[in-house]
Motif scaffolding. Structure first.
Motif, PDB file in Angstrom:
ATOM      1  N   LEU A  40       0.792  -1.195  -0.109  1.00  0.00           N
ATOM      2  CA  LEU A  40      -0.163   0.011   0.015  1.00  0.00           C
ATOM      3  C   LEU A  40       0.845   1.371  -0.029  1.00  0.00           C
ATOM      4  CD1 LEU A  40      -2.743  -0.994   2.442  1.00  0.00           C
ATOM      5  CD2 LEU A  40      -3.131  -0.563   0.014  1.00  0.00           C
ATOM      6  N   ALA A  41       1.975   1.109   0.809  1.00  0.00           N
ATOM      7  CA  ALA A  41       2.859   2.438   0.886  1.00  0.00           C
ATOM      8  C   ALA A  41       3.248   2.774  -0.739  1.00  0.00           C
ATOM      9  CB  ALA A  41       4.011   2.149   1.889  1.00  0.00           C
ATOM     10  N   LYS A  42       3.726   1.491  -1.199  1.00  0.00           N
ATOM     11  CA  LYS A  42       4.320   1.659  -2.649  1.00  0.00           C
ATOM     12  C   LYS A  42       3.396   2.265  -3.776  1.00  0.00           C
ATOM     13  CE  LYS A  42       6.860  -0.874  -6.130  1.00  0.00           C
ATOM     14  NZ  LYS A  42       7.405  -2.071  -6.592  1.00  0.00           N
ATOM     15  N   GLN A  43       1.989   1.678  -3.290  1.00  0.00           N
ATOM     16  CA  GLN A  43       0.876   2.173  -4.198  1.00  0.00           C
ATOM     17  C   GLN A  43       0.635   3.633  -3.931  1.00  0.00           C
ATOM     18  OE1 GLN A  43      -2.575  -0.415  -3.894  1.00  0.00           O
ATOM     19  NE2 GLN A  43      -4.155   1.507  -4.680  1.00  0.00           N
ATOM     20  N   PHE A  44       0.434   4.074  -2.926  1.00  0.00           N
ATOM     21  CA  PHE A  44       0.462   5.444  -2.604  1.00  0.00           C
ATOM     22  C   PHE A  44       1.392   6.498  -2.796  1.00  0.00           C
ATOM     23  CE2 PHE A  44      -3.304   3.330  -0.407  1.00  0.00           C
ATOM     24  CZ  PHE A  44      -4.125   3.732  -1.495  1.00  0.00           C
ATOM     25  N   GLY A  45       2.756   5.779  -2.853  1.00  0.00           N
ATOM     26  CA  GLY A  45       3.897   6.757  -2.824  1.00  0.00           C
ATOM     27  C   GLY A  45       4.210   7.507  -1.893  1.00  0.00           C
ATOM     28  N   ILE A  46       3.979   6.865  -0.457  1.00  0.00           N
ATOM     29  CA  ILE A  46       4.201   7.276   0.911  1.00  0.00           C
ATOM     30  C   ILE A  46       5.003   6.455   1.861  1.00  0.00           C
ATOM     31  CG2 ILE A  46       2.112   8.662   0.805  1.00  0.00           C
ATOM     32  CD1 ILE A  46       0.660   6.827   2.497  1.00  0.00           C
ATOM     33  N   SER A  47       5.533   7.040   2.844  1.00  0.00           N
ATOM     34  CA  SER A  47       6.048   5.812   3.568  1.00  0.00           C
ATOM     35  C   SER A  47       5.337   5.146   4.497  1.00  0.00           C
ATOM     36  CB  SER A  47       6.983   6.907   4.735  1.00  0.00           C
ATOM     37  OG  SER A  47       6.205   7.373   5.682  1.00  0.00           O
ATOM     38  N   ARG A  48       5.799   3.853   5.069  1.00  0.00           N
ATOM     39  CA  ARG A  48       4.932   3.327   5.960  1.00  0.00           C
ATOM     40  C   ARG A  48       4.410   3.705   7.044  1.00  0.00           C
ATOM     41  NH1 ARG A  48       7.555  -2.819   5.946  1.00  0.00           N
ATOM     42  NH2 ARG A  48       5.582  -3.282   7.156  1.00  0.00           N
ATOM     43  N   ALA A  49       5.385   4.586   7.843  1.00  0.00           N
ATOM     44  CA  ALA A  49       4.599   5.419   8.864  1.00  0.00           C
ATOM     45  C   ALA A  49       3.618   6.400   8.566  1.00  0.00           C
ATOM     46  CB  ALA A  49       5.909   6.365   9.521  1.00  0.00           C
ATOM     47  N   THR A  50       3.618   6.968   7.578  1.00  0.00           N
ATOM     48  CA  THR A  50       2.401   7.907   6.884  1.00  0.00           C
ATOM     49  C   THR A  50       1.330   7.092   6.687  1.00  0.00           C
ATOM     50  OG1 THR A  50       3.963   9.523   6.091  1.00  0.00           O
ATOM     51  CG2 THR A  50       1.850   9.475   5.029  1.00  0.00           C
ATOM     52  N   LEU A  51       1.429   5.877   6.069  1.00  0.00           N
ATOM     53  CA  LEU A  51       0.359   5.092   5.794  1.00  0.00           C
ATOM     54  C   LEU A  51      -0.398   4.436   6.977  1.00  0.00           C
ATOM     55  CD1 LEU A  51      -1.237   3.088   3.785  1.00  0.00           C
ATOM     56  CD2 LEU A  51       0.434   1.382   4.298  1.00  0.00           C
ATOM     57  N   ARG A  52       0.424   4.145   7.960  1.00  0.00           N
ATOM     58  CA  ARG A  52      -0.118   3.764   9.221  1.00  0.00           C
ATOM     59  C   ARG A  52      -1.021   4.864   9.885  1.00  0.00           C
ATOM     60  NH1 ARG A  52       5.385   1.763  10.567  1.00  0.00           N
ATOM     61  NH2 ARG A  52       5.665  -0.416  10.044  1.00  0.00           N
ATOM     62  N   GLU A  53      -0.603   6.010   9.893  1.00  0.00           N
ATOM     63  CA  GLU A  53      -1.297   7.063  10.341  1.00  0.00           C
ATOM     64  C   GLU A  53      -2.864   7.144   9.604  1.00  0.00           C
ATOM     65  OE1 GLU A  53      -2.896  10.238  12.517  1.00  0.00           O
ATOM     66  OE2 GLU A  53      -1.386   8.665  13.041  1.00  0.00           O
ATOM     67  N   ALA A  54      -2.844   6.990   8.386  1.00  0.00           N
ATOM     68  CA  ALA A  54      -4.175   7.057   7.507  1.00  0.00           C
ATOM     69  C   ALA A  54      -4.932   5.719   8.036  1.00  0.00           C
ATOM     70  CB  ALA A  54      -3.618   7.124   6.134  1.00  0.00           C
ATOM     71  N   MET A  55      -4.454   4.352   8.187  1.00  0.00           N
ATOM     72  CA  MET A  55      -4.874   3.544   8.597  1.00  0.00           C
ATOM     73  C   MET A  55      -5.226   3.314   9.883  1.00  0.00           C
ATOM     74  SD  MET A  55      -2.907   0.363   6.531  1.00  0.00           S
ATOM     75  CE  MET A  55      -4.392  -0.817   6.875  1.00  0.00           C
ATOM     76  N   ARG A  56      -4.690   4.000  10.797  1.00  0.00           N
ATOM     77  CA  ARG A  56      -5.229   4.380  12.227  1.00  0.00           C
ATOM     78  C   ARG A  56      -6.613   5.089  12.208  1.00  0.00           C
ATOM     79  NH1 ARG A  56      -6.005   8.049  15.550  1.00  0.00           N
ATOM     80  NH2 ARG A  56      -4.701   9.553  14.361  1.00  0.00           N
ATOM     81  N   ILE A  57      -6.816   6.103  11.388  1.00  0.00           N
ATOM     82  CA  ILE A  57      -8.011   6.849  11.358  1.00  0.00           C
ATOM     83  C   ILE A  57      -9.178   6.181  10.648  1.00  0.00           C
ATOM     84  CG2 ILE A  57      -9.136   9.035  10.183  1.00  0.00           C
ATOM     85  CD1 ILE A  57      -6.178  10.234  10.258  1.00  0.00           C
ATOM     86  N   LEU A  58      -8.812   5.199   9.480  1.00  0.00           N
ATOM     87  CA  LEU A  58      -9.736   4.177   9.002  1.00  0.00           C
ATOM     88  C   LEU A  58     -10.482   3.366  10.247  1.00  0.00           C
ATOM     89  CD1 LEU A  58      -8.319   3.230   5.626  1.00  0.00           C
ATOM     90  CD2 LEU A  58     -10.371   4.579   5.877  1.00  0.00           C
TER      91      LEU A  58
END
Length: 241
Positions: free
Chosen positions: A38-56
């Motif tokens: 997912l991080a690769k798909q959205f072009g973001i770091s895994r830390a940034t992805l985890r913040e988005a998934m925490r909100i989800l």
């Protein structure tokens, strides 16, 4: 001239994932790709992805299962508060759905020590144990086990059509006025899972209750196993000063 506000990367990923879920591209119950994918798909770091998934997860759109993965949460069929005591039949009808019953079985048995304690009986006293699956628009949603003392319903008891509360009122002039309830999560029960046609990632919510009449006499001891993916229970809590 004011420049457009630049949104944080996690928020851009969050909105995209919300869109994928709400448009059905990520289907209910489906497992999400790994964090690295997912991080690769959205072009973001895994830390940034985890913040988005925490909100989800806070929004109730996804659910994480330890050691298994992250899944798109299924939308519940039934949403209800737990403050008010009503039958499963009423619970389903209030959602505008048609209640039904399948796999109805009645057993005449001596009470176990646990059943006797809940119903103020002696171990070995005769009870009727009613097992059935309740459906909402033909979808299995609750596996119910109801235990009634023979000295209340009589020796010719054969069961009831829909609501046990309605049966007790119409046939025995007994009104259930309150219940003492215990709620817990069951991780795995092959019998319940089969009866409710549950997916392997679904969880079970067990609501055990002893129901009392207006004289504080225990009338009914029930165990209701809910497919947690079909229900959204909530409690309204009021502050006392």
């Amino acid at each position: 001239m004011l420049l457009p506000e630049k949104k944080p990367l996690y928020e851009l990923a969050l909105r995209k994932m919300e869109e994928l879920i709400k448009t059905g591209q990520w289907k209910e119950g489906s497992k999400l790709p790994s964090e690295s994918q997912l991080a690769k798909q959205f072009g973001i770091s895994r830390a940034t992805l985890r913040e988005a998934m925490r909100i989800l997860e806070d929004e109730g759109l996804i659910v994480k299962q330890q050691g298994v993965g992250t899944f798109v949460r299924r939308k519940p069929l039934i949403k209800s508060g737990l403050e008010e005591l009503f039958s499963v039949t009423t619970l389903i009808e209030r959602q505008g759905m048609v209640p039904g019953t399948k796999d109805f079985t009645v057993y005449k048995l001596p009470a176990t020590e646990n059943e006797a304690n809940h119903l103020r009986l002696k171990p070995g006293d005769i009870i009727y144990k009613v097992e059935r699956v309740r459906t909402a628009d033909d979808v299995p949603v609750v596996y119910c086990i109801d235990r009634l003392p023979q000295n209340i319903v009589g020796e010719s008891f054969t069961g009831f059509e829909q609501s046990v509360f309605a049966y007790l009122e119409s046939e025995h002039s007994i009104t259930i006025t309150y219940a003492v309830s215990n709620i817990r999560v069951i991780k795995h029960d092959p019998v319940v899972e089969k009866k409710l046609m549950m997916d392997k990632n679904d969880s079970i919510l067990l609501l055990e209750q002893v129901h009392y009449d207006e004289n504080n006499m225990p009338i009914l001891y029930s165990s209701n196993y809910f497919n947690a993916s079909k229900f959204d229970f909530y409690i309204i809590r009021k502050r006392t000063l």
